[in-house]
Write a protein that holds these residues in place. Sequence first.
Motif, PDB file in Angstrom:
ATOM      1  N   ARG A 139       0.923  -1.145  -0.180  1.00  0.00           N
ATOM      2  CA  ARG A 139      -0.074   0.053  -0.037  1.00  0.00           C
ATOM      3  C   ARG A 139       0.912   1.282   0.019  1.00  0.00           C
ATOM      4  N   THR A 140       0.204   2.267  -0.299  1.00  0.00           N
ATOM      5  CA  THR A 140       1.249   3.677  -0.287  1.00  0.00           C
ATOM      6  C   THR A 140       1.357   3.892   1.240  1.00  0.00           C
ATOM      7  N   VAL A 141       2.569   4.734   1.373  1.00  0.00           N
ATOM      8  CA  VAL A 141       3.153   5.179   2.678  1.00  0.00           C
ATOM      9  C   VAL A 141       2.090   5.529   3.681  1.00  0.00           C
ATOM     10  N   ASP A 142       1.122   6.124   3.374  1.00  0.00           N
ATOM     11  CA  ASP A 142       0.181   6.519   4.201  1.00  0.00           C
ATOM     12  C   ASP A 142      -0.950   5.613   4.534  1.00  0.00           C
ATOM     13  N   ASP A 143      -1.105   4.373   3.762  1.00  0.00           N
ATOM     14  CA  ASP A 143      -1.759   3.264   3.965  1.00  0.00           C
ATOM     15  C   ASP A 143      -3.389   3.700   3.493  1.00  0.00           C
ATOM     16  N   THR A 144      -3.500   4.730   2.733  1.00  0.00           N
ATOM     17  CA  THR A 144      -4.638   4.990   2.264  1.00  0.00           C
ATOM     18  C   THR A 144      -5.181   4.183   1.008  1.00  0.00           C
ATOM     19  N   GLN A 145      -4.100   3.613   0.194  1.00  0.00           N
ATOM     20  CA  GLN A 145      -4.816   2.844  -0.814  1.00  0.00           C
ATOM     21  C   GLN A 145      -3.776   1.916  -1.281  1.00  0.00           C
ATOM     22  N   GLU A 146      -4.241   0.856  -2.257  1.00  0.00           N
ATOM     23  CA  GLU A 146      -3.211  -0.137  -2.856  1.00  0.00           C
ATOM     24  C   GLU A 146      -2.082   0.745  -3.556  1.00  0.00           C
ATOM     25  N   HIS A 147      -0.806   0.243  -3.561  1.00  0.00           N
ATOM     26  CA  HIS A 147       0.191   1.098  -4.222  1.00  0.00           C
ATOM     27  C   HIS A 147      -0.082   0.946  -5.599  1.00  0.00           C
ATOM     28  N   PRO A 148       0.180   2.104  -6.197  1.00  0.00           N
ATOM     29  CA  PRO A 148       0.083   2.488  -7.716  1.00  0.00           C
ATOM     30  C   PRO A 148       1.061   1.322  -8.504  1.00  0.00           C
ATOM     31  N   LEU A 149       2.115   0.816  -7.850  1.00  0.00           N
ATOM     32  CA  LEU A 149       3.082  -0.139  -8.504  1.00  0.00           C
ATOM     33  C   LEU A 149       2.434  -1.231  -8.856  1.00  0.00           C
ATOM     34  N   VAL A 150       1.549  -1.779  -7.989  1.00  0.00           N
ATOM     35  CA  VAL A 150       0.719  -3.102  -8.185  1.00  0.00           C
ATOM     36  C   VAL A 150       0.027  -3.114  -9.476  1.00  0.00           C
ATOM     37  N   HIS A 151      -0.765  -1.839  -9.927  1.00  0.00           N
ATOM     38  CA  HIS A 151      -1.205  -1.937 -11.016  1.00  0.00           C
ATOM     39  C   HIS A 151      -0.500  -1.670 -12.440  1.00  0.00           C
TER      40      HIS A 151
END
Length: 327
Positions: free
Chosen positions: A240-252
């Motif tokens: 997830r992103t460093v603020d844990d608000t969403q799945e990390h864009p690198l996954v997509h």
Amino acid sequence: MSAGGTRHGTFFGGTELPEEQQRILRRARRLEIFTIGYMLSVVTVIYLVMGNSQAMRAAWVEDLLALIPPLCFLVGARVAARKPDRKHPYGRHRAVAVGHLVSAVALLFMGLLLSWESASGLLSREHPPVGTMQVLGHTVWAGWLMIAALAYSGIGPIILGRMKKPLAEQLHDKVLHADADMNKADWMTAGAGIVGILGIGVGLWWADAAAALVISMSILKDGVTNVRAAVAGLTDTTARTVDDTQEHPLVHRIEDYLDSRPWVAAHRTRVRDMGHVFHVEVRVIPRGGEVDLAQLHQVTEDIRDLDWKLDDVTVAAVADLAPTYPD
């Protein structure tokens, strides 16, 4: 070429840290060392003037706790920089996640303790005295010194927090991000403490305990948020992103890249956060059931080149994929 610069020269665990990230890491270390020195001065100043005020005691404890994240960052970054060996074949990137959990649990525990003490003070109707002090031969109401100390404790962290936040995002460091959030929220601690002291000055006996309760609830909120995020990271949730608000864009981005490969009929990807870097596992079904080593190697290198955080990438050809798990 990977995002952030060319990989060479310096290893971050098993990852070659790009020059840009090397510079950011050095700056983050300097900021955290400065933060420790500054917060030690704040703790000393508040201790000297806090008297019997619950709000001042809560502010003092929060400032003590503010030393934990920078210490965890410095230790975690140092441990994570060690190269993998036989005992730690995956490197020591998890040291960062462990540091995040340690600081989060400390916040949660002290938030609960201070909330209980503050609520008890309100229920028992404690009337904390704020007397006078001798300063350079003059008698001064101690409340003014408390207010000055709280103002000093609130100004620096706001500036430091704003400086650390972008560095945390660029390094993908959740300890540094949590520290930045704590720093940016310290204005509320100082403000609540000042209101509590002024309340006592005008005869509102409950103002001090109420201010302490506000401060302790702020600590408790930080603790709950960070414990949840730290535990999730250590239990191998999708990165997830460093603020844990969403799945990390690198996954997509990885999935979009695999979709673009004409020889890939189907694929499944798992990406987990190891602390600063990601561990990527890819399984692909090749069209026609055949693939050569060069194709698999090219996919591996292409994924690694998407971003420096994609550290350990494994690509395997399989005959079929496991049943799709629910979202």
